[in-house]
Design a protein around this motif. Structure first.
Motif, PDB file in Angstrom:
ATOM      1  N   UNK A   4       1.020  -1.268   0.007  1.00 48.51           N
ATOM      2  CA  UNK A   4      -0.089   0.091  -0.033  1.00 48.51           C
ATOM      3  C   UNK A   4       0.844   1.391  -0.055  1.00 48.51           C
ATOM      4  N   UNK A   5       1.992   1.292   0.801  1.00 50.86           N
ATOM      5  CA  UNK A   5       2.612   2.306   0.890  1.00 50.86           C
ATOM      6  C   UNK A   5       3.602   2.584  -0.405  1.00 50.86           C
ATOM      7  N   UNK A   6       3.982   1.607  -1.052  1.00 53.83           N
ATOM      8  CA  UNK A   6       4.705   1.814  -2.172  1.00 53.83           C
ATOM      9  C   UNK A   6       3.878   2.287  -3.228  1.00 53.83           C
ATOM     10  N   UNK A   8       1.319   4.214  -2.747  1.00 54.10           N
ATOM     11  CA  UNK A   8       1.002   5.525  -2.373  1.00 54.10           C
ATOM     12  C   UNK A   8       2.221   6.583  -2.923  1.00 54.10           C
ATOM     13  N   UNK A   9       3.255   6.058  -2.833  1.00 58.44           N
ATOM     14  CA  UNK A   9       4.464   6.629  -3.239  1.00 58.44           C
ATOM     15  C   UNK A   9       4.263   6.989  -4.755  1.00 58.44           C
ATOM     16  N   UNK A  11       1.759   6.931  -6.681  1.00 61.05           N
ATOM     17  CA  UNK A  11       0.779   7.815  -6.933  1.00 61.05           C
ATOM     18  C   UNK A  11       1.226   9.288  -6.817  1.00 61.05           C
ATOM     19  N   UNK A  12       2.058   9.594  -5.742  1.00 57.24           N
ATOM     20  CA  UNK A  12       2.627  11.074  -5.646  1.00 57.24           C
ATOM     21  C   UNK A  12       3.407  11.301  -7.001  1.00 57.24           C
ATOM     22  N   UNK A  13       3.951  10.464  -7.478  1.00 48.73           N
ATOM     23  CA  UNK A  13       4.986  10.665  -8.806  1.00 48.73           C
ATOM     24  C   UNK A  13       3.868  10.743  -9.992  1.00 48.73           C
ATOM     25  N   UNK A  15       0.840  11.534 -10.228  1.00 46.85           N
ATOM     26  CA  UNK A  15       0.013  12.626 -10.146  1.00 46.85           C
ATOM     27  C   UNK A  15       0.582  13.902 -10.640  1.00 46.85           C
ATOM     28  N   UNK A  17       3.432  14.166 -12.237  1.00 48.76           N
ATOM     29  CA  UNK A  17       3.592  14.317 -13.622  1.00 48.76           C
ATOM     30  C   UNK A  17       2.576  14.252 -14.720  1.00 48.76           C
ATOM     31  N   UNK A  18       1.181  13.840 -14.320  1.00 50.40           N
ATOM     32  CA  UNK A  18      -0.108  13.998 -14.756  1.00 50.40           C
ATOM     33  C   UNK A  18      -0.243  15.648 -15.265  1.00 50.40           C
ATOM     34  N   UNK A  41      -7.329  17.228  -7.929  1.00 45.25           N
ATOM     35  CA  UNK A  41      -7.014  16.236  -6.974  1.00 45.25           C
ATOM     36  C   UNK A  41      -7.005  16.690  -5.541  1.00 45.25           C
TER      37      UNK A  41
ATOM     38  N   UNK B   3     -10.036  11.664  -4.971  1.00 54.77           N
ATOM     39  CA  UNK B   3      -8.992  11.615  -6.075  1.00 54.77           C
ATOM     40  C   UNK B   3      -7.835  10.580  -5.612  1.00 54.77           C
ATOM     41  N   UNK B   8      -4.054   8.708  -1.683  1.00 58.00           N
ATOM     42  CA  UNK B   8      -2.556   8.187  -1.330  1.00 58.00           C
ATOM     43  C   UNK B   8      -2.096   8.882  -0.030  1.00 58.00           C
ATOM     44  N   UNK B  41       6.010  -3.031   4.513  1.00 57.65           N
ATOM     45  CA  UNK B  41       5.573  -2.236   3.549  1.00 57.65           C
ATOM     46  C   UNK B  41       6.672  -1.425   2.432  1.00 57.65           C
ATOM     47  N   UNK B  83      10.439   8.839  -2.126  1.00 59.39           N
ATOM     48  CA  UNK B  83       9.499   9.058  -3.110  1.00 59.39           C
ATOM     49  C   UNK B  83      10.548  10.235  -4.018  1.00 59.39           C
TER      50      UNK B  83
END
Lengths: 102, 102
Positions: A4-6, A8-9, A11-13, A15, A17-18, A41, B3, B8, B41, B83
């Motif tokens: 889950x944590x990986x 989430x990380x 997703x940060x990247x 989002x 770059x989106x 977001x 979102x 995240x 994790x 990250x």
């Protein structure tokens, strides 16, 4: 399989770059890209920020190197700030004592 | 519906408390809880950290207020560091020039 944590990380990247990849430098968010990211977001977080100057204010706060763009490091500082604020609320609610059974 | 970014952030809080709530203070990770979190994790990130002193070293690095526990703010600094490192690798790969069509 990622944890889950990986995820989430990742997703940060993804989002970041989106929006960062939309125009100009792909390594940073322009004011327009940041505005779009926040609207799409973080709408439920930033509902109160309805005045047109809010994005400029947040941009200025985040842009620690003063180049007029928000890079990934500056972006995660926003995410961290919001996460810490949410976690404090979470903890307050978790501290409500359980009802005694007798 | 939340979102991707909001989800995240929620994951950061949920994962932290999945381990912090196990024993002692629910507001922080003990050494044992941090070790468990990292093993479960962050296994694919921290594969290289196989020596028994690694958790102690990381704990000491994260524990900026020196209380022998890792609170949420200290925990997110680990997530942010990882990250940022991942995003730099992502950018390097994204910079590979496209093959010209003529």
């Amino acid at each position: 399989m990622p944890s889950d944590l990986e995820r989430a990380m990742e997703t940060l990247i993804v989002v970041f770059h989106r929006y960062a990849d939309t125009e100009g430098s792909k390594a940073s968010l322009s004011r327009k890209e940041l505005k779009m990211l926040m609207e799409k977001e973080l709408s439920s977080f930033l509902k109160t920020q309805k005045d047109p100057a809010a994005v400029d204010r947040i941009m200025k706060d985040l842009d620690s190197n003063g180049d007029g763009e928000v890079n990934f490091e500056e972006f995660v500082s926003l995410v961290v700030g919001l996460s810490i604020a949410c976690e404090q609320i979470y903890q307050k609610h978790a501290q409500v004592p359980a009802v005694k059974k007798n």
